[in-house]
Design a protein around this motif. Structure first.
Motif, mmCIF file in Angstrom:
data_model
loop_
_atom_site.group_PDB
_atom_site.id
_atom_site.type_symbol
_atom_site.label_atom_id
_atom_site.label_comp_id
_atom_site.label_asym_id
_atom_site.label_seq_id
_atom_site.Cartn_x
_atom_site.Cartn_y
_atom_site.Cartn_z
ATOM 1 N N LEU B 11 17.190 -72.101 0.152
ATOM 2 C CA LEU B 11 16.159 -71.585 1.062
ATOM 3 C C LEU B 11 16.218 -72.223 2.449
ATOM 4 N N ALA B 12 16.766 -73.432 2.520
ATOM 5 C CA ALA B 12 16.746 -74.206 3.775
ATOM 6 C C ALA B 12 17.285 -73.429 4.975
ATOM 7 N N PRO B 13 18.474 -72.785 4.878
ATOM 8 C CA PRO B 13 18.967 -72.071 6.066
ATOM 9 C C PRO B 13 18.064 -70.907 6.484
ATOM 10 N N ILE B 14 17.440 -70.259 5.474
ATOM 11 C CA ILE B 14 16.540 -69.136 5.816
ATOM 12 C C ILE B 14 15.329 -69.674 6.582
ATOM 13 N N ILE B 15 14.782 -70.768 6.051
ATOM 14 C CA ILE B 15 13.594 -71.358 6.696
ATOM 15 C C ILE B 15 13.935 -71.816 8.105
ATOM 16 N N VAL B 18 14.081 -68.835 10.360
ATOM 17 C CA VAL B 18 12.733 -68.342 10.712
ATOM 18 C C VAL B 18 12.098 -69.271 11.743
ATOM 19 N N GLU B 19 12.231 -70.606 11.485
ATOM 20 C CA GLU B 19 11.655 -71.582 12.429
ATOM 21 C C GLU B 19 12.242 -71.399 13.828
ATOM 22 N N SER B 20 13.544 -71.208 13.879
ATOM 23 C CA SER B 20 14.197 -71.024 15.188
ATOM 24 C C SER B 20 13.667 -69.774 15.881
ATOM 25 N N SER B 21 13.487 -68.698 15.092
ATOM 26 C CA SER B 21 12.972 -67.453 15.691
ATOM 27 C C SER B 21 11.573 -67.670 16.255
ATOM 28 N N VAL B 22 10.755 -68.379 15.464
ATOM 29 C CA VAL B 22 9.374 -68.639 15.924
ATOM 30 C C VAL B 22 9.401 -69.460 17.213
ATOM 31 N N ILE B 23 10.302 -70.437 17.254
ATOM 32 C CA ILE B 23 10.390 -71.297 18.441
ATOM 33 C C ILE B 23 10.840 -70.484 19.657
ATOM 34 N N ILE B 24 11.836 -69.645 19.443
ATOM 35 C CA ILE B 24 12.318 -68.817 20.570
ATOM 36 C C ILE B 24 11.202 -67.881 21.056
ATOM 37 N N TYR B 25 10.473 -67.286 20.097
ATOM 38 C CA TYR B 25 9.355 -66.404 20.448
ATOM 39 C C TYR B 25 8.328 -67.187 21.284
#
Lengths: 355, 480
Positions: B11-15, B18-25
């Motif tokens: 799950l780590a790479p998926i999380i 997602v975290e990176s996407s949230v940060i970019i957003y």
């Protein structure tokens, strides 16, 4: 991912900014208090000489001397307050003559050539208070300023101080101005009607585009001089509907030969805006001979024409009221409904709606 | 709960993704906020400078500004309506009428007005351009010639506004809430675009929070910041939203929101778009979007603009229960409007509204609570999976929260250097305190309320929710 060092730098930077803004906020509030105190101090300083000048008919000299002791911006604001709501025209002229030589006035008026509009606006506001014949170039510059707030602020000086050349230029530029500045300048120029009237008559009789002609009709309505109103009446058959609507509107108070006939003619105009304005004009001119035409207009397909006609009938004395009562029981549902509505209004409400 | 290491590492790479996407957003959104802060400064300075009393004096002369019909829809406002109507009638404006619409109230609202203003019934003869619920009666007043009242069956706020729109006599209409307190010179200030010769279709003014202020006879006598956390934080939130959020949109082609509690519109435009939508829970947002659509369709250069110095005061929720209803409804309305006008998204036919405003409201406003919630959830998940870098997370949260505090403080600073509605030091300190407090709990709670709106929207709820109001605290003005 962003590295921890970058995030740490952002955090530190934000912390610094937060501290800076809080400090700035507190300092701003302190400065604002200081500013309020300076204004209060200015009012204290001016109170006695102002009372002596205003109430006891004393000289304006102590007041001018007190103004000279204040910072220029504060003095400019105070004289605007005095001129706006306390001093009469003669008193203001007296004070203006006294302070015109003071350095704080020159300092503020010099802002009239600034590239910042708000500084020019400050100069315009002061100029309205202290304008003299030698300020004609500055007045001309500010009253034709491209920024509407500056031109509007300077317009208040036009009535008393504009010379012929400036008045002619202002009339020439009138159609190009923003609507509100234009209206202010129209009102300001009323004091120069002997210069303005022939110019407007020429414009009305000339071949101006419809939009410019509408502006001149409005100007003529505000001027209200005989020659101008007569020229407006001559435009009643203009091919452009917007011009005819402006004419019909201006006819409300056009007590000149031919106005009543023009209004009656316009009541059957193909443009409903013209018909509605004509109904209003017929009431304004009290053309009782038009009562049958107004009764017929109660059946107009346009609501506004029916409404204006009913209000006009209600304001035309006994004959109008009888016509309205007849419409109430008449066969036409539209006319009856509108007649009932207007007949039910109190006198005050009817006057308010007709105005 | 124990998670086996195999699942965690899968799950780590998926999380992390997602975290990176949230940060970019978040970075993109915050950069846009920074842009709005910069764009708002020259706009604010312009209005602050021109909004001085001397210019208002010029405007007060009748005949230079257009007559305005003030539209006041109300439902069950018996307690406050008379004071409200009096304050609307006494606005400093050369030519305005007040059109009150009783939306089928079942309390004594209508009778209170009949008694207070000596109303008499007149046959309702006005154009019915926009269809509405049945009008029962039309009244005018013996006391105030500028007051007219429409008594109609209940049909909702949009329907009441439409009834008022039909009866309005003047070319501009000001839509207000019955309980909004409008400052006496606010309407005059709203007329400033006419002084500047600007072509405008609609003008929005600033809404401020009245809770905690001394109010008497429909006037805010002494603006103050409520000491309670919920209205206090909302005071900061409103400042931020109006002092640079909406102001910046003047430079970005016009915003999508003009508050329903205080907005001036050109009547012919509202009639041309068919009036207010009766089924909408945020009729104010919906009508502005349709107005933009109409203006672009007509090739009109009329703008939708915002002016910061005309001020209206409103009471905000003081309990979480009421706040939840309000925010959920606002967000549900936003979702409905965005999806209903989806064709405007990135559509160059709608100019900057289609290319900037609409995408921002969709991605930056509508989706924001979902992204925020996903951010919190993935953070929780990474803690549960034991893959979180706590040092990094601490720093990251500090940066994110710091940014929120910064924007709030900047709004307060803009307020202090321009309009200075809160001259007391105590109020300034409260504003600073609530700015710091807002990111800790309030922000997350309101995000949850807004996420709830998605569920209600897709379930098809049209419920408005009730606003429970406090009695205005009539306190004598205090020395600052």
């Amino acid at each position: 991912m962003i590295s921890s060092t970058v995030v740490l730098t952002i955090v530190a930077f934000q912390l610094l900014l937060i501290i800076g803004i809080v400090w700035w906020l507190l300092a701003t509030q302190g400065r604002s208090r200081h500013h309020d105190e300076a204004e209060a101090h200015a009012m204290d300083l001016l109170r006695e000489p102002l009372q002596a000048f205003l109430i006891h008919g004393g000289s304006s000299e102590p007041l001018a001397a007190a103004l000279a002791k204040l910072p220029p911006a504060v003095a400019a604001r105070q004289i605007q307050v005095m001129g706006g709501s306390m001093l009469g025209e003669e008193q203001m002229t007296d004070l203006a003559l006294r302070v015109r030589q003071d350095s704080w006035v020159d300092e503020t008026l010099e802002q009239g050539t600034s590239r910042h509009w708000w500084k020019r606006m400050e100069a315009a506001r002061l100029l309205v208070m202290v304008c003299s014949s030698r300020d004609q170039p500055l007045l001309a510059k500010l009253v034709t300023d491209p920024h509407p707030a500056v031109a509007a602020a300077a317009t208040a000086a036009v009535g008393r101080h504009a010379k012929r050349a400036l008045v002619v230029e202002m009339v020439r530029r009138m159609p190009r101005l923003p609507p509100t500045v234009r209206l202010q300048q129209m009102h300001g120029l009323r004091r120069h009607e002997w210069i303005v009237t022939p110019l407007v008559v020429d414009a009305l009789d000339g071949n101006l585009p419809a939009a410019d002609l509408q502006v001149m009709v409005r100007f003529g309505e505000i001027l209200g001089t005989y020659a101008v109103l007569a020229a407006i009446v001559r435009l009643a058959a203009h091919p452009d509907g917007s011009v005819r609507a402006s004419v019909a509107r201006a006819l409300r108070s056009a007590y000149v030969p031919g106005a009543a006939e023009a209004a009656r003619m316009l009541l059957s105009d193909p443009d409903w805006r013209v018909r509605a304005a004509a109904a209003r004009a017929l009431e304004g001119l009290q053309v009782t001979a038009a009562v049958p035409a107004l009764s017929a207009a109660l059946r107009d397909p346009q609501w506004w024409v029916r409404f204006r006609s009913a209000v006009a009938l209600a304001g035309m004395g006994e004959r109008g009221r009888i016509a309205l009562e007849e419409a109430v029981v008449g066969e036409d549902a539209f006319a009856s409904q509108m007649a009932i509505h207007v007949a039910s209004l109190s006198e005050a409400n009817r006057l308010d709606m007709g105005g | 709960m124990s998670i086996d290491p195999g699942t965690a590492s899968a799950l780590a790479p998926i999380i992390r993704a997602v975290e990176s996407s949230v940060i970019i957003y978040m970075l993109m959104l915050n950069s846009f906020y920074a842009l709005t802060i910069l764009l708002a400064i020259p706009e604010l300075l312009k209005h602050w400078r021109i909004g001085a009393d001397e210019n208002l004096r010029l405007l007060r002369g009748a005949d230079v500004i257009p007559p305005v019909s003030v539209l006041v829809p109300a439902f069950n406002e018996e307690r406050t309506i008379v004071a409200g109507i009096r304050s609307f009638l006494s606005l400093e404006y050369p030519n305005h009428e007040v059109l009150f619409v009783n939306d089928g109230s079942n309390d004594g609202t209508m009778q209170a007005l009949i008694d207070a203003f000596d109303l008499y019934e007149v046959p309702p003869s006005y154009r019915t351009i926009v269809p509405t619920a049945t009008v029962k009666a039309y009244y005018r007043s013996h006391v105030h010639t500028g007051l007219a009242c429409v008594d109609k069956e209940n049909g909702g706020k949009g329907d009441s506004l439409n009834a008022a729109l039909n009866a309005a006599r003047f070319p501009y209409v000001l839509a207000v809430d019955a309980d909004t307190i409008i400052e006496p010179d606010a309407l005059l200030r709203m007329a400033r675009p006419f002084l500047l010769g600007e072509r405008v279709a609609a003008v929005g003014g600033t809404i401020r929070v009245a809770n905690g202020s001394a109010v008497d006879a429909g006037r805010v006598l002494m603006p103050r910041v409520d000491s309670r956390w919920l209205p206090g934080i909302q005071t900061v939130e409103y400042l931020r939203s109006f002092l640079f959020g909406r102001l910046a949109w003047n430079r970005l082609g016009g915003g999508l929101i003009i508050s329903g509690a205080f907005g001036l519109f050109r009547q012919e435009h509202l009639l041309a778009v068919g009036g207010y939508q009766t089924g909408s829970v945020t009729e104010d947002l919906d009508v502005v979007v349709r107005l933009h659509e109409y203006l672009r369709g007509q090739g009109s250069s009329d703008r939708v603009t915002f002016i910061p110095d005309p001020v209206a005061w409103t009471e905000v929720p003081v309990t979480l229960r009421v706040l939840r209803r309000q925010r959920e409804r606002w967000h549900r309305g936003l979702i409905a409007t965005m999806l209903q006008h989806w064709h405007m998204m990135f559509n160059p036919r709608y100019g900057r509204v289609g290319m900037i405003a609409f995408p921002y409201f969709f991605f930056g406003e509508m989706l924001a609570p979902i992204v925020e919630l996903i951010g919190y959830m993935t953070f929780g998940l990474s803690i549960a999976l034991g893959i979180v870098d706590f040092a990094y997370a601490r720093l990251f949260f500090s940066a994110a929260l710091g940014y929120g505090v910064l924007t709030s403080l900047w709004a307060i600073l803009l307020e202090q250097v321009s309009f200075r509605k809160y001259p007391r030091r105590r109020d300034l300190l409260r504003l600073i305190w609530f700015s710091i407090l807002e990111p800790f709990g309030y922000r997350q709670i309101t995000a949850l309320f807004r996420v709830e709106a998605f569920f209600h929207y897709f379930r098809g709820s049209l419920h408005w929710g009730e606003m429970t109001r406090e009695a205005p605290r009539d306190e004598p003005p205090v020395r600052s």
